[in-house]
Motif scaffolding. Structure first.
Motif, mmCIF file in Angstrom:
data_model
loop_
_atom_site.group_PDB
_atom_site.id
_atom_site.type_symbol
_atom_site.label_atom_id
_atom_site.label_comp_id
_atom_site.label_asym_id
_atom_site.label_seq_id
_atom_site.Cartn_x
_atom_site.Cartn_y
_atom_site.Cartn_z
ATOM 1 N N ASP A 6 0.539 -1.006 -0.151
ATOM 2 C CA ASP A 6 0.226 -0.474 0.369
ATOM 3 C C ASP A 6 1.321 1.156 -0.069
ATOM 4 N N ALA A 7 0.780 2.044 -0.761
ATOM 5 C CA ALA A 7 1.620 3.176 -0.639
ATOM 6 C C ALA A 7 0.547 4.647 -1.212
ATOM 7 N N PHE A 8 0.532 5.387 0.115
ATOM 8 C CA PHE A 8 -0.389 6.356 -0.103
ATOM 9 C C PHE A 8 0.552 7.762 -0.074
ATOM 10 N N THR A 9 0.250 8.972 -0.630
ATOM 11 C CA THR A 9 0.883 9.713 -1.130
ATOM 12 C C THR A 9 0.417 11.368 -1.284
ATOM 13 N N ASP A 10 1.686 12.006 -1.377
ATOM 14 C CA ASP A 10 0.411 13.790 -0.638
ATOM 15 C C ASP A 10 1.516 14.909 -1.585
ATOM 16 N N GLY A 11 1.515 15.808 -1.928
ATOM 17 C CA GLY A 11 2.136 16.796 -2.388
ATOM 18 C C GLY A 11 1.587 17.774 -1.683
ATOM 19 N N ALA A 12 2.736 19.032 -1.517
ATOM 20 C CA ALA A 12 2.440 20.247 -0.971
ATOM 21 C C ALA A 12 2.988 21.226 -1.802
ATOM 22 N N CYS A 13 2.483 22.395 -1.857
ATOM 23 C CA CYS A 13 3.541 23.771 -2.346
ATOM 24 C C CYS A 13 3.112 24.971 -1.327
ATOM 25 N N LEU A 14 3.637 25.693 -1.154
ATOM 26 C CA LEU A 14 3.406 27.060 -0.737
ATOM 27 C C LEU A 14 3.338 27.799 -1.425
ATOM 28 N N GLY A 15 2.092 28.121 -1.914
ATOM 29 C CA GLY A 15 2.141 28.856 -3.322
ATOM 30 C C GLY A 15 2.115 27.959 -4.226
ATOM 31 N N ASN A 16 1.345 28.493 -5.736
ATOM 32 C CA ASN A 16 1.859 27.540 -6.415
ATOM 33 C C ASN A 16 2.053 28.539 -7.501
ATOM 34 N N PRO A 17 2.870 28.557 -8.216
ATOM 35 C CA PRO A 17 4.174 27.906 -7.699
ATOM 36 C C PRO A 17 4.514 28.303 -6.629
ATOM 37 N N GLY A 18 5.643 27.930 -6.148
ATOM 38 C CA GLY A 18 6.333 28.528 -4.863
ATOM 39 C C GLY A 18 7.023 26.910 -4.351
ATOM 40 N N PRO A 19 7.579 27.298 -3.542
ATOM 41 C CA PRO A 19 8.879 26.003 -2.486
ATOM 42 C C PRO A 19 7.705 24.695 -1.979
ATOM 43 N N TRP A 118 -5.545 2.307 -8.507
ATOM 44 C CA TRP A 118 -5.482 3.391 -8.119
ATOM 45 C C TRP A 118 -6.402 4.335 -6.904
ATOM 46 N N HIS A 119 -6.227 4.532 -5.888
ATOM 47 C CA HIS A 119 -7.273 4.764 -5.748
ATOM 48 C C HIS A 119 -7.209 6.170 -4.972
ATOM 49 N N TRP A 120 -8.514 6.885 -5.177
ATOM 50 C CA TRP A 120 -8.672 8.057 -4.634
ATOM 51 C C TRP A 120 -9.327 8.507 -3.142
ATOM 52 N N THR A 121 -8.684 9.108 -2.163
ATOM 53 C CA THR A 121 -9.264 9.987 -1.179
ATOM 54 C C THR A 121 -9.518 10.964 -0.682
ATOM 55 N N ARG A 122 -11.131 11.589 -0.330
ATOM 56 C CA ARG A 122 -10.972 13.373 -0.679
ATOM 57 C C ARG A 122 -9.746 14.042 0.153
ATOM 58 N N GLY A 123 -8.542 14.899 0.064
ATOM 59 C CA GLY A 123 -8.083 15.329 1.419
ATOM 60 C C GLY A 123 -8.443 16.125 2.756
ATOM 61 N N HIS A 124 -8.157 15.928 3.558
ATOM 62 C CA HIS A 124 -8.408 16.353 5.113
ATOM 63 C C HIS A 124 -9.517 16.551 5.288
ATOM 64 N N SER A 125 -9.927 14.909 4.985
ATOM 65 C CA SER A 125 -11.101 13.942 5.477
ATOM 66 C C SER A 125 -10.949 13.135 6.528
ATOM 67 N N GLY A 126 -10.340 13.178 7.337
ATOM 68 C CA GLY A 126 -9.859 12.400 8.443
ATOM 69 C C GLY A 126 -8.973 11.437 7.619
ATOM 70 N N HIS A 127 -8.818 10.562 6.788
ATOM 71 C CA HIS A 127 -8.269 9.028 6.038
ATOM 72 C C HIS A 127 -6.865 9.542 6.991
ATOM 73 N N ALA A 128 -6.267 8.055 7.915
ATOM 74 C CA ALA A 128 -5.236 8.832 8.593
ATOM 75 C C ALA A 128 -3.817 8.262 7.960
ATOM 76 N N GLU A 129 -3.908 7.710 6.373
ATOM 77 C CA GLU A 129 -2.934 8.434 6.244
ATOM 78 C C GLU A 129 -2.782 8.963 5.086
ATOM 79 N N ASN A 130 -3.081 9.476 4.950
ATOM 80 C CA ASN A 130 -3.904 10.751 4.354
ATOM 81 C C ASN A 130 -3.174 12.033 4.322
ATOM 82 N N GLU A 131 -3.434 11.967 6.127
ATOM 83 C CA GLU A 131 -3.591 12.863 6.856
ATOM 84 C C GLU A 131 -1.916 13.206 7.187
ATOM 85 N N ARG A 132 -1.504 11.200 7.383
ATOM 86 C CA ARG A 132 0.358 11.586 7.796
ATOM 87 C C ARG A 132 0.928 11.758 6.588
#
Length: 154
Positions: A6-19, A118-132
């Motif tokens: 199982d692979a849980f993945t996420d990306g983040a950006c401070l600004g878009n574009p940004g760091p 491929w599985h999709w989960t709603r971000g910031h919805s309490g999915h434990a691994e997605n939050e991690r």
């Protein structure tokens, strides 16, 4: 290919574009492994792609992988759009160049030896691994911001 990772993945950006930062949590049975990284100037979509790429490229042998992402861009892109883009010479239906072609090509290559679901989960919805992975990706983006600030002499 009877084993499943199982692979849980996420990306983040401070600004878009940004760091930006990305993170992936790989789980095989009870063993977990983190993979993460960052870039000084990027976009959120690139970081979402890098998280999936990082997860798949970290696997040492062909396996069954369940990738969970909160990015519709990644999920729809790999499942629905990429075949048409390849067939059209990496052009969209309106003939514009596909954004992030370099990473889409890398993701396609990373999936080649695996059976990927491929599985999709709603971000910031309490999915434990997605939050991690979200937290780790944000930490990586903050690290990129700090490194960029230090390089600029602040």
């Amino acid at each position: 290919m009877s084993d499943t990772v199982d692979a849980f993945t996420d990306g983040a950006c401070l600004g878009n574009p940004g760091p930006g930062g990305w993170a992936a949590l790989l789980r095989y049975k009870t063993v977990e492994k983190w993979i993460s990284g960052n870039e000084a100037e990027t976009t959120n979509n690139r970081m979402e792609l890098m998280a999936a790429i990082g997860a798949l490229e970290a696997l040492r042998r062909a396996t069954h992988v369940r990738v969970t992402t909160d990015s519709q861009y990644v999920k729809q892109g790999i499942e629905q759009w990429v075949t048409r883009w390849q067939r059209n010479g990496w052009r969209t239906t309106d003939r514009k160049p596909v954004k992030n072609q370099d990473l889409w090509e890398r993701l396609v290559a990373a999936t080649a030896s695996h059976r990927v679901e491929w599985h999709w989960t709603r971000g910031h919805s309490g999915h434990a691994e997605n939050e991690r992975v979200d937290q780790r990706a944000r930490e990586e983006a903050e690290r990129a911001l700090m490194e960029r600030t230090m390089e600029n002499g602040a």
